[in-house]
Design a protein around this motif. Structure first.
Motif, mmCIF file in Angstrom:
data_model
loop_
_atom_site.group_PDB
_atom_site.id
_atom_site.type_symbol
_atom_site.label_atom_id
_atom_site.label_comp_id
_atom_site.label_asym_id
_atom_site.label_seq_id
_atom_site.Cartn_x
_atom_site.Cartn_y
_atom_site.Cartn_z
ATOM 1 N N UNK A 156 4.849 10.683 2.906
ATOM 2 C CA UNK A 156 4.612 9.327 2.119
ATOM 3 C C UNK A 156 4.682 8.186 3.136
ATOM 4 N N UNK A 157 4.302 7.192 2.711
ATOM 5 C CA UNK A 157 4.108 6.004 3.523
ATOM 6 C C UNK A 157 3.901 4.895 2.802
ATOM 7 N N UNK A 158 4.978 3.622 3.019
ATOM 8 C CA UNK A 158 4.764 2.252 2.296
ATOM 9 C C UNK A 158 4.292 1.511 3.437
ATOM 10 N N UNK A 159 3.155 0.528 3.005
ATOM 11 C CA UNK A 159 2.818 -0.367 3.948
ATOM 12 C C UNK A 159 2.917 -1.992 3.251
ATOM 13 N N UNK A 160 3.825 -2.730 3.750
ATOM 14 C CA UNK A 160 3.974 -3.935 3.198
ATOM 15 C C UNK A 160 2.895 -5.161 3.776
ATOM 16 N N UNK A 161 1.939 -4.956 3.057
ATOM 17 C CA UNK A 161 0.845 -5.622 3.440
ATOM 18 C C UNK A 161 -0.681 -5.104 2.600
ATOM 19 N N UNK A 162 -1.820 -5.565 3.092
ATOM 20 C CA UNK A 162 -2.908 -5.231 2.459
ATOM 21 C C UNK A 162 -3.523 -3.807 2.916
ATOM 22 N N UNK A 163 -4.565 -3.067 2.100
ATOM 23 C CA UNK A 163 -4.952 -1.956 2.615
ATOM 24 C C UNK A 163 -5.849 -2.228 3.948
ATOM 25 N N UNK A 164 -6.464 -3.264 4.110
ATOM 26 C CA UNK A 164 -7.166 -3.740 5.309
ATOM 27 C C UNK A 164 -6.421 -3.776 6.661
ATOM 28 N N UNK A 223 0.891 -1.173 -0.025
ATOM 29 C CA UNK A 223 0.084 -0.188 -0.089
ATOM 30 C C UNK A 223 0.955 1.205 -0.039
ATOM 31 N N UNK A 224 0.566 2.227 -0.969
ATOM 32 C CA UNK A 224 1.240 3.406 -0.959
ATOM 33 C C UNK A 224 0.401 4.508 -0.475
ATOM 34 N N UNK A 225 0.787 5.614 0.174
ATOM 35 C CA UNK A 225 0.046 6.486 1.093
ATOM 36 C C UNK A 225 0.747 7.870 0.714
ATOM 37 N N UNK A 226 0.025 8.776 0.253
ATOM 38 C CA UNK A 226 0.644 10.037 0.051
ATOM 39 C C UNK A 226 -0.251 11.136 0.535
ATOM 40 N N UNK A 227 0.184 12.135 1.330
ATOM 41 C CA UNK A 227 -0.642 13.264 1.845
ATOM 42 C C UNK A 227 0.141 14.614 1.578
ATOM 43 N N UNK A 228 -0.646 15.467 1.081
ATOM 44 C CA UNK A 228 0.208 16.937 0.662
ATOM 45 C C UNK A 228 -0.418 18.127 1.535
ATOM 46 N N UNK A 229 0.791 18.775 2.056
ATOM 47 C CA UNK A 229 0.247 20.103 2.607
ATOM 48 C C UNK A 229 0.792 21.361 1.852
ATOM 49 N N UNK A 256 -5.248 13.560 0.091
ATOM 50 C CA UNK A 256 -4.924 12.010 0.563
ATOM 51 C C UNK A 256 -4.859 11.098 -0.697
ATOM 52 N N UNK A 257 -3.990 10.167 -0.934
ATOM 53 C CA UNK A 257 -4.139 9.257 -1.894
ATOM 54 C C UNK A 257 -3.558 7.773 -1.418
ATOM 55 N N UNK A 258 -4.490 6.925 -1.538
ATOM 56 C CA UNK A 258 -3.954 5.701 -0.977
ATOM 57 C C UNK A 258 -4.168 4.685 -2.303
ATOM 58 N N UNK A 259 -3.247 3.826 -2.283
ATOM 59 C CA UNK A 259 -3.109 2.823 -3.673
ATOM 60 C C UNK A 259 -2.741 1.343 -3.071
ATOM 61 N N UNK A 260 -3.415 0.546 -3.402
ATOM 62 C CA UNK A 260 -2.864 -0.922 -3.125
ATOM 63 C C UNK A 260 -2.377 -1.436 -4.389
ATOM 64 N N UNK A 261 -1.262 -2.197 -4.488
ATOM 65 C CA UNK A 261 -0.472 -2.640 -5.883
ATOM 66 C C UNK A 261 0.077 -3.857 -5.347
ATOM 67 N N UNK A 262 0.765 -4.591 -6.503
ATOM 68 C CA UNK A 262 1.483 -5.640 -6.294
ATOM 69 C C UNK A 262 3.142 -5.171 -6.059
ATOM 70 N N UNK A 263 3.865 -6.096 -5.564
ATOM 71 C CA UNK A 263 5.105 -5.765 -5.395
ATOM 72 C C UNK A 263 5.993 -5.271 -6.492
#
Length: 480
Positions: free
Chosen positions: A272-280, A224-230, A298-305
Protein backbone atom coordinates in the motif's frame (compact mmCIF):
# COMPACT_ATOMS: atom_id res chain seq x y z
CA UNK A 1 -1.97 -6.36 45.62
CA UNK A 2 -3.03 -4.23 48.54
CA UNK A 3 -6.17 -2.14 47.96
CA UNK A 4 -6.05 1.62 48.00
CA UNK A 5 -5.49 2.87 51.50
CA UNK A 6 -8.18 4.91 53.19
CA UNK A 7 -5.85 7.91 53.17
CA UNK A 8 -5.38 7.64 49.39
CA UNK A 9 -9.10 7.15 48.83
CA UNK A 10 -9.87 10.20 50.97
CA UNK A 11 -7.28 12.24 49.09
CA UNK A 12 -8.63 11.32 45.64
CA UNK A 13 -12.25 11.74 46.72
CA UNK A 14 -11.36 15.23 47.88
CA UNK A 15 -9.88 15.96 44.43
CA UNK A 16 -13.12 14.80 42.83
CA UNK A 17 -15.32 16.91 45.13
CA UNK A 18 -18.06 14.30 45.15
CA UNK A 19 -18.38 13.90 41.33
CA UNK A 20 -19.65 10.40 40.59
CA UNK A 21 -17.85 10.26 37.24
CA UNK A 22 -14.40 11.11 38.62
CA UNK A 23 -12.81 8.12 40.38
CA UNK A 24 -13.13 4.36 40.78
CA UNK A 25 -11.04 2.25 43.15
CA UNK A 26 -9.83 -1.32 42.83
CA UNK A 27 -12.14 -4.05 44.04
CA UNK A 28 -14.87 -3.38 41.48
CA UNK A 29 -15.86 -6.53 39.65
CA UNK A 30 -18.71 -5.16 37.53
CA UNK A 31 -18.75 -5.38 33.75
CA UNK A 32 -19.24 -1.60 33.62
CA UNK A 33 -16.01 -1.03 35.57
CA UNK A 34 -14.02 -3.31 33.26
CA UNK A 35 -15.43 -2.11 29.94
CA UNK A 36 -15.89 1.60 30.70
CA UNK A 37 -13.24 2.45 33.31
CA UNK A 38 -10.41 0.01 32.69
CA UNK A 39 -11.04 -0.86 29.02
CA UNK A 40 -7.68 -2.56 28.36
CA UNK A 41 -6.76 -2.82 24.68
CA UNK A 42 -4.66 -5.97 24.98
CA UNK A 43 -6.50 -8.65 26.94
CA UNK A 44 -3.26 -10.64 27.16
CA UNK A 45 -2.00 -8.16 29.77
CA UNK A 46 -4.61 -7.51 32.45
CA UNK A 47 -3.81 -5.24 35.39
CA UNK A 48 -5.81 -3.69 38.20
CA UNK A 49 -4.96 -0.09 39.04
CA UNK A 50 -5.36 1.09 42.61
CA UNK A 51 -7.55 3.83 41.15
CA UNK A 52 -8.72 5.21 37.83
CA UNK A 53 -9.22 8.97 37.97
CA UNK A 54 -10.85 11.25 35.39
CA UNK A 55 -9.82 14.81 36.23
CA UNK A 56 -11.27 17.79 34.40
CA UNK A 57 -8.54 20.40 34.89
CA UNK A 58 -4.77 20.59 35.13
CA UNK A 59 -5.21 21.58 38.77
CA UNK A 60 -7.03 18.30 39.42
CA UNK A 61 -4.29 16.34 37.63
CA UNK A 62 -1.80 18.10 39.90
CA UNK A 63 -3.79 17.16 42.98
CA UNK A 64 -3.96 13.50 41.87
CA UNK A 65 -0.18 13.39 41.40
CA UNK A 66 0.31 14.85 44.88
CA UNK A 67 -2.03 12.21 46.34
CA UNK A 68 -0.02 9.48 44.61
CA UNK A 69 3.31 10.87 45.81
CA UNK A 70 2.08 11.02 49.40
CA UNK A 71 0.90 7.40 49.18
CA UNK A 72 4.00 6.12 47.35
CA UNK A 73 1.91 4.94 44.38
CA UNK A 74 3.03 5.02 40.74
CA UNK A 75 1.14 7.06 38.12
CA UNK A 76 0.51 6.75 34.40
CA UNK A 77 -1.61 8.86 32.08
CA UNK A 78 -4.08 7.29 29.67
CA UNK A 79 -5.14 9.13 26.53
CA UNK A 80 -6.50 6.78 23.85
CA UNK A 81 -5.44 3.63 25.70
CA UNK A 82 -3.67 2.07 22.70
CA UNK A 83 -0.55 0.86 24.48
CA UNK A 84 0.14 -2.74 23.45
CA UNK A 85 1.10 -3.43 27.08
CA UNK A 86 -1.78 -1.43 28.61
CA UNK A 87 0.73 1.01 30.08
CA UNK A 88 -2.00 3.63 30.40
CA UNK A 89 -3.30 1.45 33.23
CA UNK A 90 0.19 1.34 34.72
CA UNK A 91 1.38 -1.85 33.01
CA UNK A 92 1.28 -3.48 36.44
CA UNK A 93 -1.08 -3.82 39.40
CA UNK A 94 -1.40 -1.05 41.92
CA UNK A 95 -0.81 2.15 39.92
CA UNK A 96 -3.06 5.18 39.53
CA UNK A 97 -4.33 5.59 35.98
CA UNK A 98 -5.11 9.20 35.07
CA UNK A 99 -7.71 9.03 32.29
CA UNK A 100 -7.50 12.22 30.22
CA UNK A 101 -10.81 11.82 28.40
CA UNK A 102 -12.02 15.20 29.66
CA UNK A 103 -9.14 17.02 27.92
CA UNK A 104 -10.41 17.08 24.33
CA UNK A 105 -10.59 20.74 23.43
CA UNK A 106 -9.06 21.89 20.12
CA UNK A 107 -8.49 25.56 19.32
CA UNK A 108 -6.69 26.86 16.24
CA UNK A 109 -4.92 30.21 16.22
CA UNK A 110 -6.03 31.52 12.84
CA UNK A 111 -3.32 34.17 12.72
CA UNK A 112 -1.64 33.94 9.33
CA UNK A 113 1.76 33.81 11.00
CA UNK A 114 0.88 31.03 13.44
CA UNK A 115 -1.89 28.51 12.71
CA UNK A 116 -0.87 26.66 15.86
CA UNK A 117 -3.36 24.14 17.18
CA UNK A 118 -3.93 24.02 20.95
CA UNK A 119 -5.01 20.43 21.67
CA UNK A 120 -6.12 18.73 24.87
CA UNK A 121 -4.06 15.64 25.68
CA UNK A 122 -7.10 13.35 25.78
CA UNK A 123 -8.11 14.03 22.18
CA UNK A 124 -8.20 11.15 19.71
CA UNK A 125 -6.60 11.56 16.30
CA UNK A 126 -9.83 11.11 14.34
CA UNK A 127 -11.68 13.71 16.43
CA UNK A 128 -8.78 16.16 16.19
CA UNK A 129 -8.70 15.81 12.40
CA UNK A 130 -12.41 16.63 12.20
CA UNK A 131 -11.87 19.80 14.23
CA UNK A 132 -8.96 20.87 12.01
CA UNK A 133 -10.81 20.26 8.73
CA UNK A 134 -12.81 23.55 8.83
CA UNK A 135 -9.48 25.37 9.03
CA UNK A 136 -7.96 23.21 6.25
CA UNK A 137 -5.00 22.44 8.52
CA UNK A 138 -3.26 19.18 9.42
CA UNK A 139 -0.19 17.70 11.10
CA UNK A 140 1.56 14.36 10.82
CA UNK A 141 0.26 11.36 12.77
CA UNK A 142 -0.77 7.74 12.39
CA UNK A 143 -3.99 6.63 10.71
CA UNK A 144 -5.81 4.83 13.55
CA UNK A 145 -8.48 7.38 14.61
CA UNK A 146 -8.85 6.00 18.15
CA UNK A 147 -5.22 6.65 19.14
CA UNK A 148 -4.88 9.40 21.74
CA UNK A 149 -2.63 12.39 21.10
CA UNK A 150 -1.28 12.22 24.66
CA UNK A 151 0.71 9.07 24.02
CA UNK A 152 1.18 9.46 20.27
CA UNK A 153 2.86 12.88 20.41
CA UNK A 154 5.13 11.93 23.30
CA UNK A 155 6.48 8.63 22.01
CA UNK A 156 7.04 9.44 18.33
CA UNK A 157 3.82 9.46 16.36
CA UNK A 158 4.68 7.85 13.03
CA UNK A 159 2.37 7.53 10.05
CA UNK A 160 2.28 7.81 6.25
CA UNK A 161 2.60 11.63 6.51
CA UNK A 162 5.84 11.39 8.51
CA UNK A 163 8.18 11.21 5.53
CA UNK A 164 6.68 14.47 4.26
CA UNK A 165 6.19 16.44 7.51
CA UNK A 166 8.16 14.61 10.22
CA UNK A 167 6.87 12.68 13.22
CA UNK A 168 3.96 13.87 15.33
CA UNK A 169 6.30 14.89 18.17
CA UNK A 170 8.27 17.04 15.73
CA UNK A 171 5.17 19.25 15.54
CA UNK A 172 4.98 19.86 19.30
CA UNK A 173 6.10 23.43 20.04
CA UNK A 174 4.97 23.77 23.66
CA UNK A 175 3.13 21.78 26.31
CA UNK A 176 1.35 22.31 29.59
CA UNK A 177 2.60 19.56 31.90
CA UNK A 178 2.13 18.39 35.47
CA UNK A 179 5.44 17.32 37.01
CA UNK A 180 6.16 14.78 39.75
CA UNK A 181 5.99 17.43 42.50
CA UNK A 182 2.54 18.52 41.29
CA UNK A 183 3.60 21.76 39.62
CA UNK A 184 1.80 22.88 36.46
CA UNK A 185 4.43 24.16 34.05
CA UNK A 186 4.92 25.22 30.47
CA UNK A 187 7.69 23.45 28.60
CA UNK A 188 9.20 24.38 25.26
CA UNK A 189 12.59 24.96 23.69
CA UNK A 190 12.87 28.13 25.80
CA UNK A 191 11.09 27.08 29.03
CA UNK A 192 12.15 23.98 30.98
CA UNK A 193 13.91 22.87 27.82
CA UNK A 194 15.46 19.70 29.28
CA UNK A 195 12.04 18.46 30.36
CA UNK A 196 10.61 19.39 26.95
CA UNK A 197 13.39 17.39 25.29
CA UNK A 198 12.52 14.29 27.34
CA UNK A 199 8.76 14.63 26.89
CA UNK A 200 9.17 14.42 23.11
CA UNK A 201 9.97 10.72 22.89
CA UNK A 202 9.77 9.38 26.45
CA UNK A 203 6.85 11.32 27.88
CA UNK A 204 5.29 8.59 30.03
CA UNK A 205 8.21 8.72 32.45
CA UNK A 206 8.40 12.49 32.89
CA UNK A 207 5.01 14.02 33.51
CA UNK A 208 1.39 14.25 32.50
CA UNK A 209 0.84 16.61 29.60
CA UNK A 210 -2.58 18.24 29.65
CA UNK A 211 -2.28 20.43 26.55
CA UNK A 212 -0.19 20.54 23.38
CA UNK A 213 0.61 23.49 21.15
CA UNK A 214 1.17 21.99 17.70
CA UNK A 215 2.57 23.32 14.45
CA UNK A 216 0.18 22.65 11.55
CA UNK A 217 0.37 22.58 7.75
CA UNK A 218 -2.13 23.37 5.00
CA UNK A 219 -3.98 20.12 4.32
CA UNK A 220 -3.09 18.41 1.00
CA UNK A 221 -5.57 19.22 -1.76
CA UNK A 222 -5.49 15.70 -3.20
CA UNK A 223 -4.29 12.33 -1.95
CA UNK A 224 -3.68 9.17 -3.97
CA UNK A 225 -4.07 5.73 -2.37
CA UNK A 226 -2.43 2.75 -4.07
CA UNK A 227 -2.89 -0.95 -3.21
CA UNK A 228 -1.45 -4.05 -4.84
CA UNK A 229 -2.06 -7.63 -3.64
CA UNK A 230 0.07 -10.75 -4.01
CA UNK A 231 -0.74 -14.39 -3.31
CA UNK A 232 1.72 -16.92 -1.89
CA UNK A 233 1.47 -18.85 -5.15
CA UNK A 234 3.46 -15.97 -6.65
CA UNK A 235 6.29 -16.24 -4.12
CA UNK A 236 9.11 -15.14 -6.41
CA UNK A 237 7.12 -12.08 -7.49
CA UNK A 238 6.55 -11.21 -3.80
CA UNK A 239 10.23 -11.64 -3.03
CA UNK A 240 11.40 -9.53 -5.96
CA UNK A 241 9.09 -6.73 -5.08
CA UNK A 242 9.94 -6.73 -1.38
CA UNK A 243 13.61 -6.33 -2.28
CA UNK A 244 12.67 -3.52 -4.65
CA UNK A 245 10.36 -1.98 -2.03
CA UNK A 246 13.02 -1.88 0.68
CA UNK A 247 15.51 -0.37 -1.79
CA UNK A 248 12.89 2.23 -2.67
CA UNK A 249 12.20 3.28 0.92
CA UNK A 250 15.93 3.27 1.77
CA UNK A 251 16.61 5.74 -1.05
CA UNK A 252 17.57 9.03 0.67
CA UNK A 253 16.34 10.93 -2.39
CA UNK A 254 12.89 9.32 -2.46
CA UNK A 255 10.16 11.92 -2.92
CA UNK A 256 8.84 12.72 0.55
CA UNK A 257 5.25 12.90 -0.57
CA UNK A 258 5.19 9.09 -0.48
CA UNK A 259 4.28 6.93 2.51
CA UNK A 260 4.19 3.16 2.01
CA UNK A 261 3.85 -0.26 3.69
CA UNK A 262 4.54 -3.85 2.75
CA UNK A 263 2.29 -6.27 4.67
CA UNK A 264 2.40 -10.05 4.98
CA UNK A 265 -0.96 -11.58 5.96
CA UNK A 266 -2.70 -14.99 5.82
CA UNK A 267 -3.51 -14.76 2.08
CA UNK A 268 -0.19 -13.42 0.86
CA UNK A 269 1.12 -9.86 0.79
CA UNK A 270 -0.09 -6.35 0.10
CA UNK A 271 1.75 -3.23 -0.91
CA UNK A 272 0.00 0.00 0.00
CA UNK A 273 1.17 3.52 -0.72
CA UNK A 274 -0.12 7.01 -0.04
CA UNK A 275 0.89 9.91 -2.24
CA UNK A 276 0.16 13.42 -1.03
CA UNK A 277 -0.59 15.05 -4.36
CA UNK A 278 -2.47 14.28 -7.56
CA UNK A 279 -2.44 11.04 -9.54
CA UNK A 280 -0.71 12.85 -12.39
CA UNK A 281 2.05 14.02 -10.02
CA UNK A 282 2.33 10.49 -8.62
CA UNK A 283 2.94 8.99 -12.05
CA UNK A 284 5.23 11.83 -13.11
CA UNK A 285 7.44 11.25 -10.02
CA UNK A 286 8.60 7.90 -11.41
CA UNK A 287 7.67 6.11 -8.19
CA UNK A 288 4.63 4.54 -9.82
CA UNK A 289 6.96 2.67 -12.20
CA UNK A 290 8.92 1.30 -9.21
CA UNK A 291 5.78 -0.17 -7.65
CA UNK A 292 4.15 -3.38 -8.96
CA UNK A 293 1.48 -3.09 -11.65
CA UNK A 294 0.01 -5.01 -14.52
CA UNK A 295 -2.89 -7.11 -13.26
CA UNK A 296 -6.32 -6.84 -11.69
CA UNK A 297 -4.87 -6.73 -8.16
CA UNK A 298 -3.86 -3.08 -8.45
CA UNK A 299 -6.10 -0.28 -7.19
CA UNK A 300 -5.41 3.46 -7.46
CA UNK A 301 -7.80 6.06 -6.07
CA UNK A 302 -7.51 9.84 -5.93
CA UNK A 303 -9.39 11.44 -3.04
CA UNK A 304 -9.73 14.54 -0.93
CA UNK A 305 -7.80 14.88 2.33
CA UNK A 306 -10.78 14.14 4.58
CA UNK A 307 -11.98 11.34 2.30
CA UNK A 308 -8.54 9.75 2.51
CA UNK A 309 -8.56 9.95 6.33
CA UNK A 310 -11.96 8.27 6.56
CA UNK A 311 -10.97 5.45 4.21
CA UNK A 312 -7.62 4.95 5.95
CA UNK A 313 -9.45 4.64 9.28
CA UNK A 314 -11.78 2.01 7.84
CA UNK A 315 -8.80 0.03 6.52
CA UNK A 316 -7.02 0.24 9.87
CA UNK A 317 -10.12 -1.09 11.65
CA UNK A 318 -9.67 -4.35 9.73
CA UNK A 319 -6.39 -4.90 11.60
CA UNK A 320 -6.19 -4.16 15.32
CA UNK A 321 -8.45 -1.13 15.68
CA UNK A 322 -10.02 -0.19 18.99
CA UNK A 323 -11.65 -3.50 19.93
CA UNK A 324 -10.07 -5.16 23.00
CA UNK A 325 -8.51 -8.52 22.13
CA UNK A 326 -5.73 -10.76 23.42
CA UNK A 327 -2.82 -10.18 21.05
CA UNK A 328 0.93 -10.53 20.82
CA UNK A 329 3.34 -8.21 18.99
CA UNK A 330 7.04 -7.85 18.10
CA UNK A 331 8.93 -5.14 16.20
CA UNK A 332 12.34 -3.94 14.99
CA UNK A 333 13.90 -0.97 13.21
CA UNK A 334 16.02 -1.16 10.02
CA UNK A 335 18.63 1.26 8.75
CA UNK A 336 20.05 1.29 5.22
CA UNK A 337 22.78 -1.03 6.52
CA UNK A 338 20.20 -3.69 7.39
CA UNK A 339 18.58 -4.39 4.01
CA UNK A 340 17.73 -8.04 3.36
CA UNK A 341 19.15 -9.87 0.36
CA UNK A 342 16.90 -11.63 -2.11
CA UNK A 343 18.00 -15.03 -0.77
CA UNK A 344 17.23 -14.00 2.82
CA UNK A 345 13.85 -12.60 1.79
CA UNK A 346 12.88 -15.74 -0.07
CA UNK A 347 13.89 -17.95 2.85
CA UNK A 348 11.93 -15.71 5.23
CA UNK A 349 8.76 -15.63 3.12
CA UNK A 350 8.87 -19.39 2.52
CA UNK A 351 9.17 -19.91 6.27
CA UNK A 352 6.19 -17.62 6.94
CA UNK A 353 4.07 -19.50 4.41
CA UNK A 354 4.72 -22.88 6.04
CA UNK A 355 5.07 -22.03 9.74
CA UNK A 356 2.27 -23.02 12.15
CA UNK A 357 0.63 -19.85 13.43
CA UNK A 358 -2.13 -20.82 15.82
CA UNK A 359 -4.44 -18.12 14.42
CA UNK A 360 -5.84 -16.75 11.18
CA UNK A 361 -5.64 -13.16 12.43
CA UNK A 362 -2.03 -12.09 12.00
CA UNK A 363 -0.14 -9.34 10.17
CA UNK A 364 3.54 -8.53 9.64
CA UNK A 365 3.91 -4.92 8.51
CA UNK A 366 6.99 -3.20 7.15
CA UNK A 367 6.38 0.57 7.15
CA UNK A 368 8.60 3.27 5.67
CA UNK A 369 10.25 5.97 7.75
CA UNK A 370 13.02 8.44 6.88
CA UNK A 371 12.44 11.58 4.85
CA UNK A 372 11.66 14.57 7.05
CA UNK A 373 11.99 12.42 10.19
CA UNK A 374 15.67 11.85 9.34
CA UNK A 375 16.37 15.58 8.93
CA UNK A 376 16.29 16.00 12.70
CA UNK A 377 19.40 15.12 14.70
CA UNK A 378 19.18 12.00 16.86
CA UNK A 379 19.84 14.03 20.02
CA UNK A 380 17.46 16.90 19.16
CA UNK A 381 14.61 15.13 20.96
CA UNK A 382 14.37 11.96 23.05
CA UNK A 383 13.16 10.05 19.97
CA UNK A 384 16.24 8.07 18.92
CA UNK A 385 15.36 6.40 15.61
CA UNK A 386 16.10 9.13 13.10
CA UNK A 387 18.32 6.80 11.04
CA UNK A 388 15.65 4.16 10.43
CA UNK A 389 14.53 3.58 6.85
CA UNK A 390 11.65 1.37 7.94
CA UNK A 391 10.27 -0.59 10.86
CA UNK A 392 8.56 -3.91 11.05
CA UNK A 393 5.82 -4.74 13.49
CA UNK A 394 3.97 -8.02 13.80
CA UNK A 395 0.88 -8.84 15.76
CA UNK A 396 -1.43 -11.81 16.05
CA UNK A 397 -4.83 -12.03 17.70
CA UNK A 398 -6.36 -15.06 19.41
CA UNK A 399 -9.98 -15.29 20.50
CA UNK A 400 -9.59 -16.15 24.19
CA UNK A 401 -5.88 -16.35 24.95
CA UNK A 402 -2.67 -15.91 22.98
CA UNK A 403 -1.49 -19.46 22.36
CA UNK A 404 2.07 -20.69 22.73
CA UNK A 405 2.03 -21.57 19.03
CA UNK A 406 1.12 -18.00 18.08
CA UNK A 407 3.85 -16.56 20.31
CA UNK A 408 6.36 -19.01 18.85
CA UNK A 409 5.41 -17.96 15.30
CA UNK A 410 6.11 -14.27 15.92
CA UNK A 411 9.13 -14.92 18.15
CA UNK A 412 10.73 -17.20 15.57
CA UNK A 413 10.04 -14.70 12.79
CA UNK A 414 11.70 -12.03 14.92
CA UNK A 415 14.74 -14.20 15.58
CA UNK A 416 15.10 -15.07 11.90
CA UNK A 417 15.14 -11.37 11.06
CA UNK A 418 17.76 -10.71 13.72
CA UNK A 419 19.92 -13.50 12.34
CA UNK A 420 20.11 -11.64 9.01
CA UNK A 421 21.22 -8.34 10.56
CA UNK A 422 24.70 -7.26 11.65
CA UNK A 423 25.24 -8.74 15.12
CA UNK A 424 27.66 -6.05 16.25
CA UNK A 425 25.25 -3.12 15.82
CA UNK A 426 22.34 -2.03 18.04
CA UNK A 427 19.03 -2.05 16.20
CA UNK A 428 16.34 -0.88 18.55
CA UNK A 429 12.66 -0.37 17.88
CA UNK A 430 9.96 2.25 17.92
CA UNK A 431 8.68 2.76 21.49
CA UNK A 432 5.12 3.11 20.19
CA UNK A 433 5.18 -0.62 19.41
CA UNK A 434 5.37 -1.61 23.06
CA UNK A 435 6.91 -5.04 23.60
CA UNK A 436 6.80 -6.09 27.27
CA UNK A 437 9.02 -9.10 26.49
CA UNK A 438 12.08 -7.05 25.55
CA UNK A 439 14.98 -7.88 27.86
CA UNK A 440 16.03 -4.21 28.02
CA UNK A 441 13.19 -2.10 26.70
CA UNK A 442 14.73 1.20 27.74
CA UNK A 443 17.88 0.55 25.69
CA UNK A 444 15.88 -0.70 22.69
CA UNK A 445 13.50 2.27 22.70
CA UNK A 446 15.86 5.18 23.44
CA UNK A 447 19.28 3.82 22.48
CA UNK A 448 21.94 6.57 22.53
CA UNK A 449 19.55 9.05 24.18
CA UNK A 450 18.99 6.86 27.25
CA UNK A 451 21.88 8.19 29.41
CA UNK A 452 20.69 11.79 29.01
CA UNK A 453 17.11 10.72 29.77
CA UNK A 454 18.22 9.04 33.00
CA UNK A 455 19.90 12.26 34.14
CA UNK A 456 16.82 14.36 33.35
CA UNK A 457 14.61 11.79 35.07
CA UNK A 458 16.71 12.09 38.24
CA UNK A 459 16.18 15.86 38.19
CA UNK A 460 12.44 15.97 37.48
CA UNK A 461 11.17 12.67 38.93
CA UNK A 462 13.82 11.22 41.29
CA UNK A 463 11.28 9.01 43.07
CA UNK A 464 10.02 7.54 39.79
CA UNK A 465 6.39 8.58 40.32
CA UNK A 466 5.67 8.38 36.58
CA UNK A 467 6.42 4.72 36.02
CA UNK A 468 5.57 1.74 33.85
CA UNK A 469 7.57 -1.49 33.36
CA UNK A 470 9.65 0.02 30.55
CA UNK A 471 9.71 3.75 31.30
CA UNK A 472 12.97 5.62 31.88
CA UNK A 473 14.46 5.16 35.36
CA UNK A 474 16.30 7.94 37.24
CA UNK A 475 20.07 7.79 37.23
CA UNK A 476 21.13 6.52 40.63
CA UNK A 477 23.76 8.32 42.65
CA UNK A 478 27.01 6.41 43.08
CA UNK A 479 26.20 5.69 46.72
CA UNK A 480 22.84 4.12 45.83
Amino acid sequence: MAPATLALQDCLNKVCSGRNDCVRFDGHSSLEYFTQWLRPLNLAYLFTPTAVVRPKTAAEVSAVVKCAAQAGVKVQAKSGGHSYGNYGLGGQDGSISVDLRNFQDVWVNTSASSWQAHIGAGGKLGDIDEKLVPHKRAFAHGICPGVGIGGHATIGGLGPMSRMWGSCLDHVEEVEVVTADGRILRASNTQNSDLFWALRGAGAGFGIITKFVMKTHPEPVQVVDYIYNFQYSHLDEMVDFFVGWQNLVADPNLDRRLGTEFTLHPLGARVSATWYGTEAEFKKSGIFNRLPSGNDSIAIREDTWIGHLYKAAQKEALKLGDIPNPFYARSLGFTRRDLLSRAQTRELFQWVDSAPKGTLAWFIIFDASGGKVADVATNATAYAHRDKSFFYQSYAINVLKVSSRTKAFLDNFHQKLLSYLPADEPHGTYPGYVDPYLANGQQEYWMSNLPALEVIKAKWDPNDIFHNPQSVRPLLKKSE
